[in-house]
Write a protein that holds these residues in place. Structure first.
Motif, short mmCIF file in Angstrom:
data_model
loop_
_atom_site.label_atom_id
_atom_site.label_comp_id
_atom_site.label_asym_id
_atom_site.label_seq_id
_atom_site.Cartn_x
_atom_site.Cartn_y
_atom_site.Cartn_z
N ALA A 68 42.53 32.01 49.44
CA ALA A 68 41.67 31.77 48.28
C ALA A 68 41.80 30.32 47.83
O ALA A 68 42.82 29.66 48.07
N ARG A 70 41.01 35.20 56.22
CA ARG A 70 41.41 36.56 55.86
C ARG A 70 41.43 37.42 57.11
O ARG A 70 40.50 37.38 57.90
N MET A 89 35.33 28.34 51.01
CA MET A 89 35.09 28.86 49.67
C MET A 89 34.79 27.72 48.70
O MET A 89 35.58 26.79 48.54
N TRP A 123 41.16 40.19 39.48
CA TRP A 123 41.56 39.45 40.68
C TRP A 123 43.04 39.07 40.62
O TRP A 123 43.47 38.62 39.59
N ASN A 180 32.58 34.93 42.55
CA ASN A 180 33.58 35.60 41.72
C ASN A 180 34.14 34.58 40.73
O ASN A 180 34.72 33.57 41.12
N ASP A 194 39.05 30.21 37.64
CA ASP A 194 39.12 30.01 39.10
C ASP A 194 37.90 30.70 39.67
O ASP A 194 37.78 31.91 39.54
N THR A 195 36.98 29.96 40.24
CA THR A 195 35.83 30.64 40.82
C THR A 195 35.84 30.45 42.33
O THR A 195 36.36 29.47 42.85
N GLY A 196 35.25 31.42 43.02
CA GLY A 196 35.19 31.33 44.47
C GLY A 196 33.91 31.94 45.00
O GLY A 196 33.54 33.06 44.64
#
Ligand code: SER
Length: 773
Positions: free
Chosen positions: A40, A68, A86, A150, A195, A218-220
């Motif tokens: 992430a 992942r 990301m 999350w 997210n 924290d955005t992804g």
């Protein structure tokens, strides 16, 4: 819009709104023991959220390389990936929910021009604040989803976490369940695109949460998915568009799709081309970040991917050397078709090297090629062996065969399973795991040494209660029996670090296994024993060399350690249950706690009755389901005894002891390692109860996956037998008894007939039966 433009417009958008653009961190995380690979964008910022480091700017934006592996086996279908990029924006104590939501909406709808009517936000059910913001920004109530938190799976997670808000793209009513009330999170109709995590809590290893030192955002958003959505809108598509159709993958996939002479091999070429495209990217980026093929951890992930892609490229695409791109030479007259732009890893480097300059490091293709060639040469033989195995297997490939393919030919079991499925066969995975565990056990036994007493050893700081990997310095090194400065590949070594996450055998719990990675080589650790206060790591230099004074990363084999911890915590629950059922005079007399199995000895001068055994394990499993939190306290020994902690036999404790409690159900003095909550143990099941000496009984039992495997094996055996006998499994004992009786009667009849025949013959020949000397 090309993916490069999307990537750049994201960075520009946030840079224009006071975000500092930072480079992606490596796929190999530094100083974060909780993960093997970077999964992430927020990972490199964990210390900032935790207040351990200052942010370089209150607002930051990145395009982070992520990897992942949870769905590795699914890769090749339309929607699973290993490596991805990301896009993320981060606020460290600056804007919070308001700012994150407004920025995200503006980027998607204004900057990218996505249709707002096809975008659906969701929030956590408890998050009225985020819901109100969405209502204000878009005039619609967001859906509430329970899993908007999350990370979603907190097991083993240490550090920042919090509720999140997700933005979904609607492919349209023609996709998915077709129900009128379909909503995000329900089926394939809605695709999660972004997210936004509102970082609020710091999760401790024991599962407790406290407010985070520095809250933030924290955005992804996966670039690949976003590119697919942008493409879908450009095309006006009402069916899902796969990221394999975007420019990020198109050339790569097409490079593999050229029909070979003689036609395609077995397996769908589109599936295999997608798999090879994904694996080319994953492999290229892993090698670029310093991962090398190996048998453990990251190295094994890389090796597995190279082998899987190589096998498929050979069988279906008939292209040796395709994964690296170096070996697949264009055939005369077909150059224009075959490799415009190259294929495999070579193509990834050519296409993405400008954005990710580490891809231009020398030797990447050569590293992949070396492993590829090695596997291609064993494959010819492996294929024959595999076909022989298929020919002799009916319905299922035995665990022993799967293990032999793995052990001697380097067929990862996942590959065997995949190929077996094509041939309509299953694989006895439980049998394979058992054979693997046995091999590990054997090498552990072979590696186990009675520590040779050494003098002047430095005390080792044990950090393995908190983490499974960590940095340390090599202080002393022995090869064979000689103290050395340098150990070379192949050397059997005993080494000492200033600090280690490896548990040294003690209190019944076996020493950890795993790897120690230095700047120039890797050591496979097979056992750890105590030498006074120093920890002796026994193992073998698997590659390169190790030098005294080097900084190394010690990485405990996570699976083995977790299996051991499940067993260890289960012994504590068992100890309590034994006393409840058999009386408070029952005391532990010893134990073996390993990853594969577990025994617990206690005083009792008779056998445990079957009903008692049931009762004991019912209590243990109830305590597991109660999901009791573990609390560990370090205190002076007297104080500990006063808490009622059961003291273990024969253990010598210093002044300070660890008290491990699961509520007041179980309180023990124990230096071993344990699960955070009893629920993580999973399942506990007995294997046998026996005597190990006068007045001492032993219960062997299994927990976690080992227990699950045993239950599955017993169930399979029972169902098969019941099927053959045409009875219900519960009626098996009765049916077997009846069969045994029948057999006894038949044998008696046979005996009688034989006797009658002899008598008859004697009668016919007129000779009598000789009955005496
Ligand atoms: N950490 C979150 C994720 O990985 C958002 O960046 O989804």
């Amino acid at each position: 819009m090309l993916s490069a433009d999307i990537r750049q417009s994201f960075l520009n958008f946030f840079q224009g709104r006071e975000h500092l653009v930072l480079p992606s961190s490596s796929l190999v995380p530094h100083g974060d023991p909780s993960v093997l690979l970077t999964t992430a964008g927020m990972q490199q910022f964990k210390p900032i959220f935790m207040g351990q480091a200052d942010p370089p700017s209150p607002r930051v934006t990145t395009v982070q390389k992520c990897f992942r592996t949870v769905d590795l086996e699914e890769v090749g279908d339309d929607s699973h990936l290993t490596f991805f990029e990301m896009l993320g924006n981060f606020s460290f104590g600056d804007y919070f929910k308001d700012g994150a939501i407004e920025l995200a909406w503006e980027f998607l709808t204004r900057e990218l021009g996505l249709d707002p009517n096809r975008l659906f936000p969701t929030v956590h059910p408890s998050d009225d604040e985020a819901a109100a913001i969405w209502l204000r920004v878009i005039g619609r109530e967001p859906h509430r989803l329970e899993d908007n938190f999350w990370p979603a799976n907190l097991e083993g997670w240490i550090g920042p976490c919090g509720p999140d808000s997700e933005i979904y793209w609607d492919w349209g009513p023609a996709v998915g369940c077709g129900q009128a009330d379909c909503r995000p999170g329900h089926c394939d109709r809605f695709l999660e695109v972004w997210n936004l995590v509102f970082m609020q809590f710091d999760r401790a290893p024991d599962g407790s949460r406290k407010p985070l030192a520095r809250t933030g955002v924290d955005t992804g958003m996966g670039l690949e998915r976003l590119a697919a959505v942008v493409l879908a809108q450009e095309r006006g598509s009402t069916v899902p568009v796969s990221f394999y159709e975007t420019d990020l993958f198109k050339g790569l996939v097409d490079g593999f799709m050229v029909e070979p002479e003689g036609g395609w091999g077995p397996g769908a070429p589109a599936f295999v081309s997608r798999l090879c495209a994904d694996h080319s990217r994953g492999v290229a980026f892993l090698v670029a970040d310093g991962v090398r093929p190996g048998n453990e951890g990251r190295g094994y992930i890389l090796r597995k991917m190279i082998r899987r892609a190589t096998l498929h490229a050979l069988r279906t695409l008939k292209r040796p050397g395709a994964l690296s791109g170096e070996g697949a030479l264009p055939r005369p007259g077909r150059e224009h078709l075959e490799n415009p732009g190259g294929i495999g890893v070579a193509r990834v480097i050519a296409e993405m090297g400008d954005v990710h300059p580490e891809l231009k490091r020398p030797g990447i293709v050569a590293t992949v090629r070396a492993e590829e060639v090695a596997f291609e040469t064993t494959l010819a033989q492996g294929q024959r062996e595999f076909e022989a195995v298929v020919a002799r297997s009916s319905g299922i490939i035995s665990g022993a065969d799967a293990f032999r393919l793995h052990d001697t030919l380097g067929f990862p079991v996942e590959l065997t399973t995949e190929l077996a499925a094509e041939a309509g066969l299953g694989v006895d995975r439980a049998g394979f795991e058992a054979a693997l565990a046995e091999q590990r056990q054997m090498s552990r036994r072979a590696a186990k040494r009675n520590p040779i007493p050494r003098t002047g050893l430095p005390r080792t700081e044990f950090v393995g209660h908190e983490s499974l990997n960590g940095a340390g310095t090599v202080l002393r090194l022995f090869a064979g029996d000689t103290e050395v400065e340098v150990a070379a590949e192949g050397d059997e070594v005993e080494l000492y670090l200033d600090r280690t996450p490896f548990y040294a055998e003690g209190g019944g719990q076996v020493g950890d296994i795993g790897i120690i990675e230095g700047p120039e080589g890797t050591v496979e650790v097979l056992d750890v024993q105590k030498q006074g206060e120093a920890f002796a790591h026994y193992g073998k230099v698997a590659s390169g060399r190790l030098v005294v004074g080097q900084e190394v990363t010690a990485e405990v084999d996570r699976e083995a350690r977790w299996a051991t911890m499940r067993h260890h915590s289960a012994t504590h629950l068992l100890h309590r249950a034994l006393r409840q059922v058999l009386g408070e005079t029952t005391h532990q007399q010893g134990s073996y706690v390993g990853p594969d199995t577990c025994t617990f000895d206690f005083n009792l001068s008779r056998a445990v009755a079957p009903g008692e055994l049931h009762a004991i394990f019912t209590i243990v499993n109830r305590a597991v389901r109660d999901d009791i939190e573990r609390v560990t306290r370090v205190m002076p020994v007297d104080e500990a005894k006063a808490t009622g902690a059961m003291s273990l036999f024969g253990e010598k404790y210093g002044d300070l002891v660890r008290v491990v409690s699961f509520d007041d159900f179980s309180v023990e003095l124990c230096g071993g390692t344990h699960v955070d909550r009893t629920g993580q143990i999973g399942l506990v099941t007995p294997v046998r109860e026996s005597s190990v000496g006068a007045g001492v009984r032993r219960i062997e039992f299994l927990a976690g996956e080992a227990a699950e495997r045993r239950v599955r094996d017993l169930q399979d055996a029972a169902l098969t037998a019941a099927g053959r006998l045409n009875v219900k499994p519960v009626d098996l004992p009765r049916r077997v008894d009846a069969l045994l009786d029948e057999r006894k009667a038949l044998l008696k009849q046979v005996d009688d007939l034989k006797r009658a025949a002899v008598l008859g013959r004697d009668a016919a020949t007129g000779r009598g039966v000789v009955t005496g000397p």
